[in-house]
Every structure is written in structure tokens, then in C-alpha cells.
Design a protein around this motif. Structure first.
Motif, PDB file in Angstrom:
ATOM      1  N   PRO A 236       0.816  -1.214   0.000  1.00  0.00           N
ATOM      2  CA  PRO A 236       0.000   0.000   0.000  1.00  0.00           C
ATOM      3  C   PRO A 236       0.855   1.273   0.000  1.00  0.00           C
ATOM      4  O   PRO A 236       0.472   2.275  -0.602  1.00  0.00           O
ATOM      5  CB  PRO A 236      -0.813  -0.117   1.292  1.00  0.00           C
ATOM      6  CG  PRO A 236      -0.867  -1.575   1.575  1.00  0.00           C
ATOM      7  CD  PRO A 236       0.429  -2.130   1.072  1.00  0.00           C
TER       8      PRO A 236
ATOM      9  N   TYR B  62      -3.342  10.030  -1.477  1.00  0.00           N
ATOM     10  CA  TYR B  62      -4.534   9.338  -1.963  1.00  0.00           C
ATOM     11  C   TYR B  62      -5.337  10.232  -2.901  1.00  0.00           C
ATOM     12  O   TYR B  62      -5.710   9.820  -4.012  1.00  0.00           O
ATOM     13  CB  TYR B  62      -5.384   8.881  -0.784  1.00  0.00           C
ATOM     14  CG  TYR B  62      -6.759   8.399  -1.152  1.00  0.00           C
ATOM     15  CD1 TYR B  62      -6.937   7.200  -1.840  1.00  0.00           C
ATOM     16  CD2 TYR B  62      -7.893   9.136  -0.819  1.00  0.00           C
ATOM     17  CE1 TYR B  62      -8.211   6.748  -2.181  1.00  0.00           C
ATOM     18  CE2 TYR B  62      -9.164   8.689  -1.154  1.00  0.00           C
ATOM     19  CZ  TYR B  62      -9.314   7.502  -1.838  1.00  0.00           C
ATOM     20  OH  TYR B  62     -10.567   7.053  -2.179  1.00  0.00           O
TER      21      TYR B  62
ATOM     22  N   GLN C 271      -9.344   0.995  -7.700  1.00  0.00           N
ATOM     23  CA  GLN C 271      -9.672   0.057  -6.619  1.00  0.00           C
ATOM     24  C   GLN C 271      -8.434  -0.259  -5.785  1.00  0.00           C
ATOM     25  O   GLN C 271      -8.501  -0.325  -4.556  1.00  0.00           O
ATOM     26  CB  GLN C 271     -10.281  -1.225  -7.191  1.00  0.00           C
ATOM     27  CG  GLN C 271     -10.947  -2.088  -6.156  1.00  0.00           C
ATOM     28  CD  GLN C 271     -12.143  -1.404  -5.504  1.00  0.00           C
ATOM     29  OE1 GLN C 271     -12.904  -0.709  -6.167  1.00  0.00           O
ATOM     30  NE2 GLN C 271     -12.303  -1.588  -4.218  1.00  0.00           N
ATOM     31  N   GLN C 272      -7.290  -0.444  -6.433  1.00  0.00           N
ATOM     32  CA  GLN C 272      -6.030  -0.681  -5.704  1.00  0.00           C
ATOM     33  C   GLN C 272      -5.677   0.528  -4.843  1.00  0.00           C
ATOM     34  O   GLN C 272      -5.262   0.378  -3.687  1.00  0.00           O
ATOM     35  CB  GLN C 272      -4.896  -0.957  -6.678  1.00  0.00           C
ATOM     36  CG  GLN C 272      -4.928  -2.296  -7.322  1.00  0.00           C
ATOM     37  CD  GLN C 272      -3.751  -2.487  -8.271  1.00  0.00           C
ATOM     38  OE1 GLN C 272      -3.156  -1.534  -8.762  1.00  0.00           O
ATOM     39  NE2 GLN C 272      -3.406  -3.738  -8.514  1.00  0.00           N
TER      40      GLN C 272
ATOM     41  N   HIS D  73      -7.713   2.838  -3.670  1.00  0.00           N
ATOM     42  CA  HIS D  73      -8.679   2.950  -2.573  1.00  0.00           C
ATOM     43  C   HIS D  73      -8.380   1.928  -1.469  1.00  0.00           C
ATOM     44  O   HIS D  73      -8.410   2.268  -0.278  1.00  0.00           O
ATOM     45  CB  HIS D  73     -10.103   2.762  -3.109  1.00  0.00           C
ATOM     46  CG  HIS D  73     -11.148   2.867  -2.058  1.00  0.00           C
ATOM     47  ND1 HIS D  73     -11.479   4.063  -1.461  1.00  0.00           N
ATOM     48  CD2 HIS D  73     -11.918   1.916  -1.463  1.00  0.00           C
ATOM     49  CE1 HIS D  73     -12.408   3.846  -0.549  1.00  0.00           C
ATOM     50  NE2 HIS D  73     -12.699   2.554  -0.531  1.00  0.00           N
ATOM     51  N   ASN D  74      -8.093   0.695  -1.862  1.00  0.00           N
ATOM     52  CA  ASN D  74      -7.752  -0.333  -0.867  1.00  0.00           C
ATOM     53  C   ASN D  74      -6.482   0.025  -0.103  1.00  0.00           C
ATOM     54  O   ASN D  74      -6.392  -0.196   1.114  1.00  0.00           O
ATOM     55  CB  ASN D  74      -7.603  -1.699  -1.537  1.00  0.00           C
ATOM     56  CG  ASN D  74      -8.919  -2.248  -2.030  1.00  0.00           C
ATOM     57  OD1 ASN D  74      -9.987  -1.831  -1.604  1.00  0.00           O
ATOM     58  ND2 ASN D  74      -8.850  -3.182  -2.959  1.00  0.00           N
TER      59      ASN D  74
ATOM     60  N   GLN E 183      -7.425   2.669   2.435  1.00  0.00           N
ATOM     61  CA  GLN E 183      -8.155   2.086   3.554  1.00  0.00           C
ATOM     62  C   GLN E 183      -7.215   1.346   4.503  1.00  0.00           C
ATOM     63  O   GLN E 183      -7.428   1.327   5.714  1.00  0.00           O
ATOM     64  CB  GLN E 183      -9.245   1.135   3.047  1.00  0.00           C
ATOM     65  CG  GLN E 183     -10.389   1.832   2.350  1.00  0.00           C
ATOM     66  CD  GLN E 183     -11.102   2.820   3.250  1.00  0.00           C
ATOM     67  OE1 GLN E 183     -11.390   2.550   4.406  1.00  0.00           O
ATOM     68  NE2 GLN E 183     -11.362   4.005   2.715  1.00  0.00           N
ATOM     69  N   THR E 184      -6.158   0.769   3.961  1.00  0.00           N
ATOM     70  CA  THR E 184      -5.183   0.037   4.767  1.00  0.00           C
ATOM     71  C   THR E 184      -4.313   0.976   5.592  1.00  0.00           C
ATOM     72  O   THR E 184      -3.901   0.643   6.696  1.00  0.00           O
ATOM     73  CB  THR E 184      -4.291  -0.830   3.855  1.00  0.00           C
ATOM     74  OG1 THR E 184      -5.130  -1.727   3.135  1.00  0.00           O
ATOM     75  CG2 THR E 184      -3.278  -1.620   4.654  1.00  0.00           C
TER      76      THR E 184
ATOM     77  N   SER F  78      -4.960   1.730  11.564  1.00  0.00           N
ATOM     78  CA  SER F  78      -4.941   0.902  10.348  1.00  0.00           C
ATOM     79  C   SER F  78      -3.516   0.516   9.966  1.00  0.00           C
ATOM     80  O   SER F  78      -3.262  -0.624   9.571  1.00  0.00           O
ATOM     81  CB  SER F  78      -5.588   1.655   9.187  1.00  0.00           C
ATOM     82  OG  SER F  78      -6.933   1.935   9.466  1.00  0.00           O
TER      83      SER F  78
ATOM     84  N   TYR G 257      -1.912  -3.198   9.800  1.00  0.00           N
ATOM     85  CA  TYR G 257      -1.201  -3.677   8.608  1.00  0.00           C
ATOM     86  C   TYR G 257       0.187  -4.198   8.990  1.00  0.00           C
ATOM     87  O   TYR G 257       0.599  -5.271   8.560  1.00  0.00           O
ATOM     88  CB  TYR G 257      -1.090  -2.561   7.573  1.00  0.00           C
ATOM     89  CG  TYR G 257      -0.260  -2.934   6.373  1.00  0.00           C
ATOM     90  CD1 TYR G 257      -0.780  -3.753   5.376  1.00  0.00           C
ATOM     91  CD2 TYR G 257       1.050  -2.481   6.232  1.00  0.00           C
ATOM     92  CE1 TYR G 257      -0.019  -4.098   4.272  1.00  0.00           C
ATOM     93  CE2 TYR G 257       1.814  -2.828   5.134  1.00  0.00           C
ATOM     94  CZ  TYR G 257       1.267  -3.642   4.155  1.00  0.00           C
ATOM     95  OH  TYR G 257       2.022  -3.994   3.073  1.00  0.00           O
TER      96      TYR G 257
ATOM     97  N   HIS H 140      -0.118  -8.181   8.423  1.00  0.00           N
ATOM     98  CA  HIS H 140       0.054  -8.388   6.981  1.00  0.00           C
ATOM     99  C   HIS H 140       1.214  -9.342   6.733  1.00  0.00           C
ATOM    100  O   HIS H 140       2.307  -9.165   7.254  1.00  0.00           O
ATOM    101  CB  HIS H 140       0.333  -7.077   6.254  1.00  0.00           C
ATOM    102  CG  HIS H 140       0.673  -7.292   4.821  1.00  0.00           C
ATOM    103  ND1 HIS H 140      -0.264  -7.643   3.888  1.00  0.00           N
ATOM    104  CD2 HIS H 140       1.849  -7.234   4.163  1.00  0.00           C
ATOM    105  CE1 HIS H 140       0.329  -7.789   2.725  1.00  0.00           C
ATOM    106  NE2 HIS H 140       1.606  -7.549   2.860  1.00  0.00           N
TER     107      HIS H 140
END
Length: 113
Positions: A4, A23, A40-41, A43-44, A47-48, A54, A58, A62
């Protein structure tokens, strides 16, 4: 696969504000109506990493994905050529994990028989 941090192009010490700014910049650069999968990548990734909790989650939970192709290539690299007879190759294909054929040492060379 990119992390991320790499997707958002920020370092691991980035603040919440820096991550949000990165972002928003990426969303402007890759809007969802033109770059759906990339958005989408992004945004994910956001979010991470969006807040300290968060990022801690991670960091703690992770597990990086293994690149099995690279691992296999690395495992199969040998300084000397390995020659297999058709019969030996057939035995390798038919062997199960429990078979003793997998107990070959790396110095053992299978010759044409």
C-alpha cells in the motif's frame, strides 16, 4: 505485488495528512470512471493506511505474498547441468511428497541410465 505504501507513493513514516494527500492526488490522476482496477487498488491502499490504527494493524498482521515463480526459479538454479533420463523424469512427475525421490541431495546428479 506492490505494498500500500508503494501504491500511494508514500514512506512508512508518512503522517495521516500526507497519506490522505497522496490518496487524493492518485484519485485525481486515476479517476474510477477511467481506471477502475487501478482506482480500486488505490482505494484499498488508502483504507489500509488511512490512520495510525490501520497502519499498525497492517504492520502486525500483513503477511507478504510469496512469489512462487521466483522461489521456484531460485531453487532450481544449479551451477552444473542436471540431466534426466525419460524414466527418471517420469518418476519425478509421478512421485508424491512422501516418496523418497524428494530426498535427493543437491550434489546428487541424476544421469542418463
Amino acid at each position: 505485488m506492490k505494498t500500500p505504501y508503494e501504491i500511494l507513493d508514500v514512506n512508512e513514516q508518512a503522517t495521516d495528512g500526507e497519506i490522505k494527500q497522496a490518496y487524493l492526488q492518485k484519485v485525481k490522476q486515476y479517476p474510477p470512471d477511467h481506471h477502475h482496477n487501478l482506482f480500486q487498488q488505490i482505494h484499498n491502499a488508502y483504507q489500509t493506511l488511512k490512520d495510525q490504527k490501520s497502519r499498525l494493524n497492517y504492520a502486525l498482521f500483513h503477511y507478504p505474498e510469496a512469489d512462487f515463480d521466483a522461489l521456484l526459479n531460485q531453487a532450481l538454479v544449479s551451477s552444473e547441468a542436471l540431466t534426466l533420463s525419460a524414466d527418471s523424469f517420469d518418476k519425478l512427475l509421478r512421485a508424491s511428497i512422501d516418496d523418497s525421490i524428494f530426498q535427493l541431495s543437491t550434489t546428487h546428479k541424476i544421469n542418463n541410465a
